[in-house]
Write a protein that holds these residues in place. Sequence first.
Motif, PDB file in Angstrom:
ATOM      1  N   ILE A  40      10.147  39.527 -62.472  1.00  0.00           N
ATOM      2  CA  ILE A  40      11.196  38.269 -61.994  1.00  0.00           C
ATOM      3  C   ILE A  40      12.615  38.786 -61.724  1.00  0.00           C
ATOM      4  O   ILE A  40      13.079  38.650 -60.560  1.00  0.00           O
ATOM      5  CB  ILE A  40      11.064  37.240 -62.990  1.00  0.00           C
ATOM      6  N   PHE A  41      13.064  39.605 -62.663  1.00  0.00           N
ATOM      7  CA  PHE A  41      14.262  40.383 -62.479  1.00  0.00           C
ATOM      8  C   PHE A  41      14.206  41.192 -61.142  1.00  0.00           C
ATOM      9  O   PHE A  41      15.386  41.203 -60.358  1.00  0.00           O
ATOM     10  CB  PHE A  41      14.768  41.320 -63.717  1.00  0.00           C
ATOM     11  N   ARG A  42      13.310  41.995 -60.992  1.00  0.00           N
ATOM     12  CA  ARG A  42      13.261  42.932 -59.728  1.00  0.00           C
ATOM     13  C   ARG A  42      13.147  41.987 -58.619  1.00  0.00           C
ATOM     14  O   ARG A  42      13.890  42.286 -57.572  1.00  0.00           O
ATOM     15  CB  ARG A  42      11.964  43.714 -59.916  1.00  0.00           C
ATOM     16  N   GLU A  43      12.260  41.054 -58.517  1.00  0.00           N
ATOM     17  CA  GLU A  43      12.097  40.009 -57.356  1.00  0.00           C
ATOM     18  C   GLU A  43      13.507  39.405 -57.178  1.00  0.00           C
ATOM     19  O   GLU A  43      13.720  39.066 -55.791  1.00  0.00           O
ATOM     20  CB  GLU A  43      11.039  38.969 -57.496  1.00  0.00           C
ATOM     21  N   GLU A  44      14.262  38.976 -57.882  1.00  0.00           N
ATOM     22  CA  GLU A  44      15.656  38.326 -57.751  1.00  0.00           C
ATOM     23  C   GLU A  44      16.773  39.241 -57.470  1.00  0.00           C
ATOM     24  O   GLU A  44      17.824  39.217 -57.608  1.00  0.00           O
ATOM     25  CB  GLU A  44      15.998  37.574 -59.175  1.00  0.00           C
ATOM     26  N   ARG A  45      16.319  40.672 -57.299  1.00  0.00           N
ATOM     27  CA  ARG A  45      17.353  41.765 -57.165  1.00  0.00           C
ATOM     28  C   ARG A  45      18.191  41.993 -58.205  1.00  0.00           C
ATOM     29  O   ARG A  45      19.646  42.166 -57.758  1.00  0.00           O
ATOM     30  CB  ARG A  45      17.789  41.768 -55.904  1.00  0.00           C
ATOM     31  N   ALA A  46      17.844  41.607 -59.534  1.00  0.00           N
ATOM     32  CA  ALA A  46      18.878  41.849 -60.722  1.00  0.00           C
ATOM     33  C   ALA A  46      19.100  43.227 -61.149  1.00  0.00           C
ATOM     34  O   ALA A  46      18.604  43.511 -62.020  1.00  0.00           O
ATOM     35  CB  ALA A  46      18.759  40.734 -61.839  1.00  0.00           C
TER      36      ALA A  46
END
Length: 110
Positions: A40-46
């Motif tokens: 999720i963090f990767r998908e949200e570019r965090a």
Amino acid sequence: MAGPRLLTSPAPVVDRRVVAGLATNVKRRRKAAWRRVRTIFREERADNVAFVFCPTWLAFQTGRVSSFWPGDSMVDWVAVDGYARPSNDHAPLTELFPWFYDSGSGTTSR
């Protein structure tokens, strides 16, 4: 940005006694949950967040650390949780955590 500004551990002290005694399928679900959060963090570019895997020193000593490991691509930092006790005379970290140092240096098969 110069790199991560926030360190997080979605499953701190994953190997505590209460967790260590859990069934394999529960451990598997915990690993899957870590991977899902990371995804999720990767998908949200965090990109400002780094993920820290931090079991207790006992997981390294007993060699159980691999049963909690969520995968190389899911972890940015590896840490160890431990405490100095009067019984260990506040020994240097290399004496308190030799299993951690050995696994980080590639000198052990664990």
